[in-house]
Design a protein around this motif. Structure first.
Motif, PDB file in Angstrom:
ATOM      1  N   ILE A 158      29.827  51.302 -11.470  1.00  0.00           N
ATOM      2  CA  ILE A 158      30.016  50.355 -12.558  1.00  0.00           C
ATOM      3  C   ILE A 158      29.317  49.058 -12.170  1.00  0.00           C
ATOM      4  N   SER A 159      29.051  48.208 -13.152  1.00  0.00           N
ATOM      5  CA  SER A 159      28.277  46.991 -12.917  1.00  0.00           C
ATOM      6  C   SER A 159      28.839  46.179 -11.762  1.00  0.00           C
ATOM      7  N   ALA A 187      42.460  43.305 -11.788  1.00  0.00           N
ATOM      8  CA  ALA A 187      42.325  42.245 -10.784  1.00  0.00           C
ATOM      9  C   ALA A 187      40.968  42.309 -10.092  1.00  0.00           C
ATOM     10  N   VAL A 188      40.369  43.502 -10.004  1.00  0.00           N
ATOM     11  CA  VAL A 188      39.142  43.636  -9.225  1.00  0.00           C
ATOM     12  C   VAL A 188      37.877  43.567 -10.097  1.00  0.00           C
ATOM     13  N   ILE A 189      37.950  43.994 -11.388  1.00  0.00           N
ATOM     14  CA  ILE A 189      36.706  43.988 -12.187  1.00  0.00           C
ATOM     15  C   ILE A 189      36.072  42.609 -12.364  1.00  0.00           C
ATOM     16  N   PRO A 190      36.833  41.486 -12.377  1.00  0.00           N
ATOM     17  CA  PRO A 190      36.125  40.212 -12.541  1.00  0.00           C
ATOM     18  C   PRO A 190      35.472  39.690 -11.267  1.00  0.00           C
ATOM     19  N   ILE A 191      35.473  40.494 -10.193  1.00  0.00           N
ATOM     20  CA  ILE A 191      34.914  40.010  -8.922  1.00  0.00           C
ATOM     21  C   ILE A 191      33.547  40.649  -8.685  1.00  0.00           C
ATOM     22  N   GLY A 192      32.585  39.835  -8.259  1.00  0.00           N
ATOM     23  CA  GLY A 192      31.205  40.305  -8.079  1.00  0.00           C
ATOM     24  C   GLY A 192      31.057  41.273  -6.916  1.00  0.00           C
ATOM     25  N   GLY A 193      30.048  42.131  -6.983  1.00  0.00           N
ATOM     26  CA  GLY A 193      29.817  43.147  -5.959  1.00  0.00           C
ATOM     27  C   GLY A 193      29.614  42.569  -4.566  1.00  0.00           C
ATOM     28  N   ILE A 239      38.176  50.802  -7.828  1.00  0.00           N
ATOM     29  CA  ILE A 239      37.225  49.933  -8.528  1.00  0.00           C
ATOM     30  C   ILE A 239      36.262  49.299  -7.513  1.00  0.00           C
ATOM     31  N   ALA A 240      36.815  48.863  -6.362  1.00  0.00           N
ATOM     32  CA  ALA A 240      35.958  48.282  -5.319  1.00  0.00           C
ATOM     33  C   ALA A 240      34.913  49.297  -4.879  1.00  0.00           C
ATOM     34  N   TYR A 241      35.342  50.556  -4.731  1.00  0.00           N
ATOM     35  CA  TYR A 241      34.419  51.636  -4.349  1.00  0.00           C
ATOM     36  C   TYR A 241      33.319  51.794  -5.396  1.00  0.00           C
ATOM     37  N   THR A 242      33.697  51.901  -6.682  1.00  0.00           N
ATOM     38  CA  THR A 242      32.691  52.119  -7.736  1.00  0.00           C
ATOM     39  C   THR A 242      31.739  50.937  -7.839  1.00  0.00           C
ATOM     40  N   LYS A 243      32.254  49.726  -7.574  1.00  0.00           N
ATOM     41  CA  LYS A 243      31.367  48.555  -7.619  1.00  0.00           C
ATOM     42  C   LYS A 243      30.377  48.574  -6.462  1.00  0.00           C
ATOM     43  N   ALA A 253      37.051  28.702 -12.884  1.00  0.00           N
ATOM     44  CA  ALA A 253      38.157  27.804 -12.563  1.00  0.00           C
ATOM     45  C   ALA A 253      37.804  27.001 -11.315  1.00  0.00           C
ATOM     46  N   VAL A 254      37.047  27.659 -10.443  1.00  0.00           N
ATOM     47  CA  VAL A 254      36.589  26.970  -9.236  1.00  0.00           C
ATOM     48  C   VAL A 254      35.085  26.959  -9.396  1.00  0.00           C
ATOM     49  N   ASP A 255      34.501  25.787  -9.552  1.00  0.00           N
ATOM     50  CA  ASP A 255      33.074  25.859  -9.895  1.00  0.00           C
ATOM     51  C   ASP A 255      32.093  25.676  -8.747  1.00  0.00           C
ATOM     52  N   ASP A 256      31.910  26.147  -7.648  1.00  0.00           N
ATOM     53  CA  ASP A 256      30.673  26.091  -6.924  1.00  0.00           C
ATOM     54  C   ASP A 256      30.274  27.522  -6.643  1.00  0.00           C
ATOM     55  N   SER A 257      29.023  27.737  -6.575  1.00  0.00           N
ATOM     56  CA  SER A 257      28.456  29.039  -6.214  1.00  0.00           C
ATOM     57  C   SER A 257      29.306  30.210  -6.721  1.00  0.00           C
ATOM     58  N   VAL A 258      29.456  30.239  -8.045  1.00  0.00           N
ATOM     59  CA  VAL A 258      30.194  31.353  -8.645  1.00  0.00           C
ATOM     60  C   VAL A 258      29.503  32.657  -8.283  1.00  0.00           C
ATOM     61  N   ALA A 259      30.297  33.703  -8.016  1.00  0.00           N
ATOM     62  CA  ALA A 259      29.754  34.984  -7.572  1.00  0.00           C
ATOM     63  C   ALA A 259      28.537  35.392  -8.392  1.00  0.00           C
ATOM     64  N   ASP A 260      27.414  35.634  -7.715  1.00  0.00           N
ATOM     65  CA  ASP A 260      26.202  35.942  -8.451  1.00  0.00           C
ATOM     66  C   ASP A 260      26.031  37.441  -8.681  1.00  0.00           C
ATOM     67  N   GLY A 261      27.000  38.215  -8.270  1.00  0.00           N
ATOM     68  CA  GLY A 261      26.974  39.640  -8.573  1.00  0.00           C
ATOM     69  C   GLY A 261      26.020  40.421  -7.670  1.00  0.00           C
ATOM     70  N   GLY A 262      25.589  39.836  -6.601  1.00  0.00           N
ATOM     71  CA  GLY A 262      24.796  40.539  -5.605  1.00  0.00           C
ATOM     72  C   GLY A 262      23.456  40.961  -6.163  1.00  0.00           C
TER      73      GLY A 262
END
Lengths: 280, 101
Positions: free
Chosen positions: A147-148, A199-205, A138-142, A271-280
């Motif tokens: 994938i998005s 576990a990996v899909i909710p993490i930004g690129g 999944i990390a590779y495809t991201k 859950a942790v609110d500063d600078s949420v991953a902007d997805g690159g």
């Protein structure tokens, strides 16, 4: 001194070579030497393992190494310099898969009853190895943008993940109680593979390099667990070496971005609110 | 497996964990990716387990077939991992030379 003692001693030499390798890799002037030392450690360890008196299937081993070397070598030569992190992710996924497969082979081929400790480490090896495999893919495809790269979230995602973890633990308990329960064992593999994806899909690129580093630490841990299951010192030492240095490197990479690991892992959930991953 | 063997194994595990963390504590940022790549290649040491699983059975069975697949995967990890690391470090050297000139 028996041949087994000699092999264990050579494993010690290889562990030292790996440690010197990692040490030298952490300084620009000596990094190339470090990589060579760790290569030497790998060759020495493989040679020692092949010299074991209870080895039979050399033909299969040679064919498998030839196939693997051809694929790995081709991929390493062809990859663009800019695509290095995703290549590392794919290779790491292969390492995780290898640990899971070794544990499966041991589960299949083990004669007699399993010792409790062996069973626990075997199960951990399958679970960690399996989720490293799919997580890395999944990390590779991201990273490739297949994938998005945006964090993919859906309602009750964390509840679902927690449910899968609990179900995996329950099934692992069933196998622990009754090693003949192969259905539960194979179901655990499926769940572990699913967990890696979830576990990996909710993490930004943009955070993927950190995740690749974390998954690298997991594959080291999986190797270490395999080492306990097979009672092989080289696997225990080198696996935990990679597991710990990988985790520490992940922390260093997070610090360099002024983020915490928890923020990288769960940022998308708010859950942790500063600078949420902007997805690159 | 007797308790003594387990304790020795756990001792090795804990000590190697501390060694691993200590060894890379001073790595500069430029080396983060090569170091990650190198330690990824090292985790291909799973190949030892794969070789044992493939080579131990006296004839081809489920265990040796799974081991066979494991050797293929682990070899991809080892060979690819080291070659990619080497490429990264080569580029790293060239860049540094250019800066010096």
């Amino acid at each position: 001194m028996s041949i087994v003692n000699i092999i264990d001693f050579v494993y010690l030499i290889s562990a030292v070579l790996f440690m010197l390798g990692i040490k030298n890799l952490s300084s620009p002037a000596t990094a190339k030497l470090g990589n060579k030392l760790s290569m030497a450690g790998m060759l020495v360890a493989i040679a020692a393992t092949l010299a074991s008196p209870d080895m039979f299937g050399y033909t299969m081993i040679i064919i498998a190494i030839a196939i693997g070397a051809a694929i790995g070598g081709y991929a390493a030569v062809k990859v663009e310099m800019t695509s290095m992190p995703e290549m590392v992710a794919l290779f790491n996924g292969c390492g995780g898969a290898a640990s899971a497969l070794v544990a499966m082979a041991e589960f299949n081929g083990h004669t007699g009853a399993f010792a409790n400790f062996t069973m626990i480490t075997l199960l951990l090896s399958v679970i960690i190895g399996g989720l490293t495999f799919t997580g890395s893919i999944i990390a590779y495809t991201k990273l490739q943008g297949i994938i998005s790269t945006r964090p993919i979230t859906y309602p009750f995602q964390q509840v679902v993940n927690a449910g899968i973890v609990l179900l995996t633990i329950f099934l692992a308990y069933l196998v622990f109680q009754n090693p003949a329960n192969t259905l539960a064992f194979y179901f655990i593999i499926l769940l572990a593979l699913g967990l890696g994806v979830l576990a990996v899909i909710p993490i930004g690129g943009a955070d993927m390099p950190v995740i690749v580093s974390l998954l690298n630490s997991y594959s080291g841990l999986a190797v270490s667990m395999t080492g306990f299951a097979l009672n092989n010192n080289a696997l225990i030492i080198v696996g935990s070496l990679v597991g710990a240095s990988g985790l520490f490197l992940t922390k260093i990479m997070c610090d360099a971005m002024n983020r915490s690991l928890a923020n990288v892992l769960f940022g998308a959930f708010g859950a942790v609110d500063d600078s949420v991953a902007d997805g690159g | 497996m007797d308790t003594g063997t387990i304790i020795i194994g756990l001792t090795i595990f804990v000590l190697a964990c501390f060694a691993g963390a200590e060894l890379i504590s001073k790595v500069p940022q430029t080396l983060h990716t090569p170091l990650m790549s190198a330690s990824n290649a090292i985790s291909g040491v799973a190949i030892l387990g794969a070789l044992i699983a493939t080579g131990r059975p006296e004839s081809i069975d489920a265990e040796s077939m799974l081991g066979f697949c494991a050797v293929v995967f682990a070899t991809v990890n080892v060979v690819g991992g080291y070659m990619v690391t080497d490429r990264m470090l080569q580029m790293f050297k060239k860049k540094k030379r250019k800066k010096k000139e």
